[in-house]
Design a protein around this motif. Structure first.
Motif, PDB file in Angstrom:
ATOM      1  N   ALA A 136       0.831  -1.206   0.000  1.00 24.18           N
ATOM      2  CA  ALA A 136       0.000   0.000   0.000  1.00 24.18           C
ATOM      3  C   ALA A 136       0.866   1.256   0.000  1.00 24.18           C
ATOM      4  O   ALA A 136       0.596   2.200  -0.743  1.00 24.18           O
ATOM      5  N   LYS A 137       1.923   1.264   0.810  1.00 24.84           N
ATOM      6  CA  LYS A 137       2.819   2.424   0.845  1.00 24.84           C
ATOM      7  C   LYS A 137       3.502   2.619  -0.500  1.00 24.84           C
ATOM      8  O   LYS A 137       3.635   3.744  -0.985  1.00 24.84           O
ATOM      9  N   ALA A 138       3.937   1.517  -1.108  1.00 27.88           N
ATOM     10  CA  ALA A 138       4.603   1.608  -2.414  1.00 27.88           C
ATOM     11  C   ALA A 138       3.636   2.113  -3.485  1.00 27.88           C
ATOM     12  O   ALA A 138       3.995   2.967  -4.303  1.00 27.88           O
ATOM     13  N   ALA A 139       2.402   1.609  -3.479  1.00 30.31           N
ATOM     14  CA  ALA A 139       1.405   2.054  -4.457  1.00 30.31           C
ATOM     15  C   ALA A 139       1.108   3.539  -4.272  1.00 30.31           C
ATOM     16  O   ALA A 139       1.080   4.312  -5.237  1.00 30.31           O
ATOM     17  N   ASN A 140       0.905   3.941  -3.028  1.00 32.19           N
ATOM     18  CA  ASN A 140       0.641   5.350  -2.737  1.00 32.19           C
ATOM     19  C   ASN A 140       1.817   6.228  -3.148  1.00 32.19           C
ATOM     20  O   ASN A 140       1.646   7.293  -3.735  1.00 32.19           O
ATOM     21  N   SER A 141       3.011   5.758  -2.869  1.00 31.98           N
ATOM     22  CA  SER A 141       4.228   6.500  -3.235  1.00 31.98           C
ATOM     23  C   SER A 141       4.340   6.647  -4.747  1.00 31.98           C
ATOM     24  O   SER A 141       4.655   7.726  -5.260  1.00 31.98           O
ATOM     25  N   GLU A 142       4.072   5.567  -5.475  1.00 32.46           N
ATOM     26  CA  GLU A 142       4.141   5.617  -6.939  1.00 32.46           C
ATOM     27  C   GLU A 142       3.094   6.575  -7.498  1.00 32.46           C
ATOM     28  O   GLU A 142       3.373   7.333  -8.426  1.00 32.46           O
ATOM     29  N   LEU A 143       1.887   6.549  -6.938  1.00 34.86           N
ATOM     30  CA  LEU A 143       0.846   7.468  -7.394  1.00 34.86           C
ATOM     31  C   LEU A 143       1.258   8.921  -7.169  1.00 34.86           C
ATOM     32  O   LEU A 143       0.952   9.794  -7.969  1.00 34.86           O
ATOM     33  N   ARG A 144       1.987   9.164  -6.086  1.00 34.06           N
ATOM     34  CA  ARG A 144       2.412  10.535  -5.763  1.00 34.06           C
ATOM     35  C   ARG A 144       3.580  11.011  -6.624  1.00 34.06           C
ATOM     36  O   ARG A 144       3.829  12.209  -6.702  1.00 34.06           O
ATOM     37  N   THR A 145       4.290  10.083  -7.283  1.00 34.92           N
ATOM     38  CA  THR A 145       5.390  10.505  -8.165  1.00 34.92           C
ATOM     39  C   THR A 145       4.894  10.888  -9.556  1.00 34.92           C
ATOM     40  O   THR A 145       5.650  11.455 -10.342  1.00 34.92           O
ATOM     41  N   ILE A 146       3.649  10.593  -9.849  1.00 35.46           N
ATOM     42  CA  ILE A 146       3.088  10.947 -11.164  1.00 35.46           C
ATOM     43  C   ILE A 146       2.838  12.452 -11.177  1.00 35.46           C
ATOM     44  O   ILE A 146       2.175  12.981 -10.272  1.00 35.46           O
ATOM     45  N   PRO A 147       3.352  13.146 -12.169  1.00 34.93           N
ATOM     46  CA  PRO A 147       3.170  14.605 -12.214  1.00 34.93           C
ATOM     47  C   PRO A 147       1.693  15.004 -12.303  1.00 34.93           C
ATOM     48  O   PRO A 147       0.876  14.310 -12.916  1.00 34.93           O
ATOM     49  N   GLU A 148       1.376  16.136 -11.706  1.00 35.67           N
ATOM     50  CA  GLU A 148       0.009  16.649 -11.714  1.00 35.67           C
ATOM     51  C   GLU A 148      -0.526  16.791 -13.139  1.00 35.67           C
ATOM     52  O   GLU A 148      -1.701  16.532 -13.397  1.00 35.67           O
ATOM     53  N   GLU A 149       0.343  17.163 -14.067  1.00 35.20           N
ATOM     54  CA  GLU A 149      -0.079  17.324 -15.467  1.00 35.20           C
ATOM     55  C   GLU A 149      -0.604  16.008 -16.039  1.00 35.20           C
ATOM     56  O   GLU A 149      -1.501  16.009 -16.887  1.00 35.20           O
TER      57      GLU A 149
END
Length: 176
Positions: A136-149
């Motif tokens: 879950a932490k890894a998935a959340n972390s990966e989602l947060r690395t995706i640029p807002e654009e």
């Protein structure tokens, strides 16, 4: 001639536990909003969804937009039973969350299905996690690395897909 006994092969070893877990991912125009994990040996029911998952959405909304609350939240969800059940619709009404209409059987119009999940699968492929919390932490972390654009772009593509769906009167079409 005696009766023949058919022996079926054992598919799973005794004690085998599926490593699959259900994640419910909510994201908006600027990035991840809330991620809920269904506990092991739990079934996603309307009651569970309304009491646990939607409460996480409410908490995340209150944290990210304290002055707005959930009253201006729009939610896209598919036609799965827990999403359209009475307990869920009542909870959504109480929270003031409006559900956007979603055509049946149209994963090509669900941003999680056509965009977020493939990205997560690709980025997490081959990694081993001993605990679901680590995944879950890894998935959340990966989602947060995706640029807002990229989040904004997927919502633009989703809107284009919705227009194409309406123009084709709900008929299947390929590609966005």
């Amino acid at each position: 001639m005696g009766k023949e006994t058919i022996v079926r092969p054992v598919v799973l070893h005794p004690g085998f536990q599926s490593r699959k877990r259900m994640f419910t991912v909510f994201f908006n125009y600027s990035g991840p909003h809330a991620v809920a994990i269904l506990p092991q040996d739990t079934t996603m029911t309307a009651t569970y969804y309304a009491q646990n998952v939607l409460s996480q959405v409410k908490s995340a909304t209150n944290e990210q937009r304290p002055k707005v609350s959930t009253s201006r939240t729009l939610l896209l969800c598919d036609k799965a039973g827990p999403h359209k059940a009475k307990a869920t619709t009542q909870s959504l009404r109480e929270l003031g969350i409006q559900v956007l209409p979603h055509p049946a059987y149209s994963s090509d119009l669900a941003p999680c299905d056509f965009w977020a999940f493939p990205i997560l699968k690709d980025r997490l492929a081959g990694r081993k996690f001993d605990r679901i919390q680590d995944l879950a932490k890894a998935a959340n972390s990966e989602l947060r690395t995706i640029p807002e654009e990229d989040y904004q772009d997927v919502f633009r593509k989703w809107q284009i897909g919705l227009k194409r769906c309406m123009q084709s009167h709900g008929e299947y079409f390929e590609g966005l």
